[in-house]
Design an enzyme around this catalytic site. Sequence first.
Site, PDB file in Angstrom:
ATOM      1  N   TYR A 142     -76.732  42.805 -22.838  1.00 47.75           N
ATOM      2  CA  TYR A 142     -77.682  43.848 -23.256  1.00 47.75           C
ATOM      3  C   TYR A 142     -77.469  45.159 -22.496  1.00 47.75           C
ATOM      4  CZ  TYR A 142     -80.278  40.112 -25.618  1.00 47.75           C
ATOM      5  OH  TYR A 142     -80.637  39.065 -26.432  1.00 47.75           O
ATOM      6  N   LYS A 192     -71.137  29.533 -21.680  1.00 49.37           N
ATOM      7  CA  LYS A 192     -70.105  29.109 -22.627  1.00 49.37           C
ATOM      8  C   LYS A 192     -68.755  29.240 -21.928  1.00 49.37           C
ATOM      9  CE  LYS A 192     -70.350  28.767 -26.767  1.00 49.37           C
ATOM     10  NZ  LYS A 192     -70.120  27.531 -27.552  1.00 49.37           N
ATOM     11  N   ASP A 225     -74.755  26.108 -26.323  1.00 47.79           N
ATOM     12  CA  ASP A 225     -75.049  25.598 -27.671  1.00 47.79           C
ATOM     13  C   ASP A 225     -75.475  24.131 -27.595  1.00 47.79           C
ATOM     14  OD1 ASP A 225     -72.448  25.102 -26.807  1.00 47.79           O
ATOM     15  OD2 ASP A 225     -71.562  25.198 -28.804  1.00 47.79           O
ATOM     16  N   ASP A 249     -82.605  34.544 -23.555  1.00 46.67           N
ATOM     17  CA  ASP A 249     -83.513  35.127 -24.543  1.00 46.67           C
ATOM     18  C   ASP A 249     -83.775  34.101 -25.652  1.00 46.67           C
ATOM     19  OD1 ASP A 249     -85.003  36.984 -25.870  1.00 46.67           O
ATOM     20  OD2 ASP A 249     -83.356  38.347 -26.328  1.00 46.67           O
ATOM     21  N   ASP A 253     -87.249  31.339 -25.892  1.00 48.84           N
ATOM     22  CA  ASP A 253     -88.148  31.400 -27.054  1.00 48.84           C
ATOM     23  C   ASP A 253     -88.210  30.046 -27.758  1.00 48.84           C
ATOM     24  OD1 ASP A 253     -88.844  34.011 -26.679  1.00 48.84           O
ATOM     25  OD2 ASP A 253     -88.418  34.622 -28.740  1.00 48.84           O
TER      26      ASP A 253
END
Length: 368
Positions: A142, A192, A225, A249, A253
């Site tokens: 970000y 990852k 993942d 993020d 959530d």
Amino acid sequence: MSNPSILILAGDGIGPEVMGEVKKIIGWYGDKRGLHFDVSEDLVGGCAYDKHGTPLHDDTMAKAQEVDAVLLGAVGGPKYDNLDFSVKPERGLLRLRKEMDLFSNLRPAQCFDALADFSSLKKEVVAGLDIVIVRELTSGIYFGEPRGIITEGNERVGINTQRYTESEIARVARSAFELARKRNNKVCSMEKANVMESGILWRQVVTEIHDKEYPDVELSHMYADAGAMQLCRWPKQFDVIVTDNLFGDLLSDAAAMLTGSLGMLPSASLGAPMANGRPKALYEPVHGSAPDIAGQGKANPIACILSFAMALRYSFDKGDEATRLEQAIEKVLADGVRTADLLGPEGGKPVSTSEMGDKIIEALDASL
Ligand code: NAD
């Protein structure tokens, strides 16, 4: 010695309503537990814009840097939707996070037994769930450069850059290991590393910090993942998950919604330790200002109250008092007390924001 200090920034919409209940609870701790705080209050968001023409006045920013903990309600509302981007209510919150350098965002996913039916997962998968996701908040994709939309040949290209320095990874890893030591002593780091160099470095640095400084904490690694799948399959296998800004993020959530209502979700954002050893800290509910119910006494104050419980635990080293508060909330919910957002399809009579606060105080009294 002076009392620990708290700056309350209740903000807009339901912010002042839910914060009103937190203030009652702070008062209870002073009266009944001899735990006194120096509390000051100020404006953030739309209400600060109305008064000062800016969503966070410099004086308020300076106060936030001085106190032991900031408690924030919520900011924003339709009245401010058309303001220039630079003075939108959310800019006040972003400025606080940036200037306090709050790099470690703690998002618990805790499922109270009485609300296990609210989850979209089976009751046995979520009942008693208590995990925390630690998300790196001030770096990563970000913020990385280069970024933008450029033209190459005859087409546009969107660019963002995932970039982490060793020290950025190390400090959020330490924050996760410290947290785990106050809980069940287990950290799972997610990245990852199979496809991203930043993931390889992440895994190396987390492992180095673990081996050198926190060998007593159990550490595991998972590709993000696979971690997302495991969070839905059997979330109770985790204690603390540490991950980067982007994966955090998404994962926080997803994990939060395992537990049901937005009105129940607290958060903490922590920075580097101050001179007194306490981390810079901002505590806030995950929900927004809920303009659809603001001013009606319908808001659930529990997310904000649980945020104060996090402050007791992480800023004030009062884990036992935080547990007392969480157990009081659990008791009230088990007794069937519900604000409107917690009523299932079978309905029932909801309590108001302040009635919920009063019930929690009754349960605190009963805990003595
Ligand atoms: P929201 O979280 O305010 O509300 C979403 C829905 O959840 C609404 O139906 C609301 O009534 C309900 N809800 C939220 N908190 C609740 C509570 N404590 N008790 C009962 N019900 C609750 O999100 P939104 O509607 O997308 O945004 C409203 C405003 O809040 C916008 O201006 C947005 O920018 C702002 N916002 C602020 C923050 C923050 O301050 N951290 C976070 C998200 C949104």
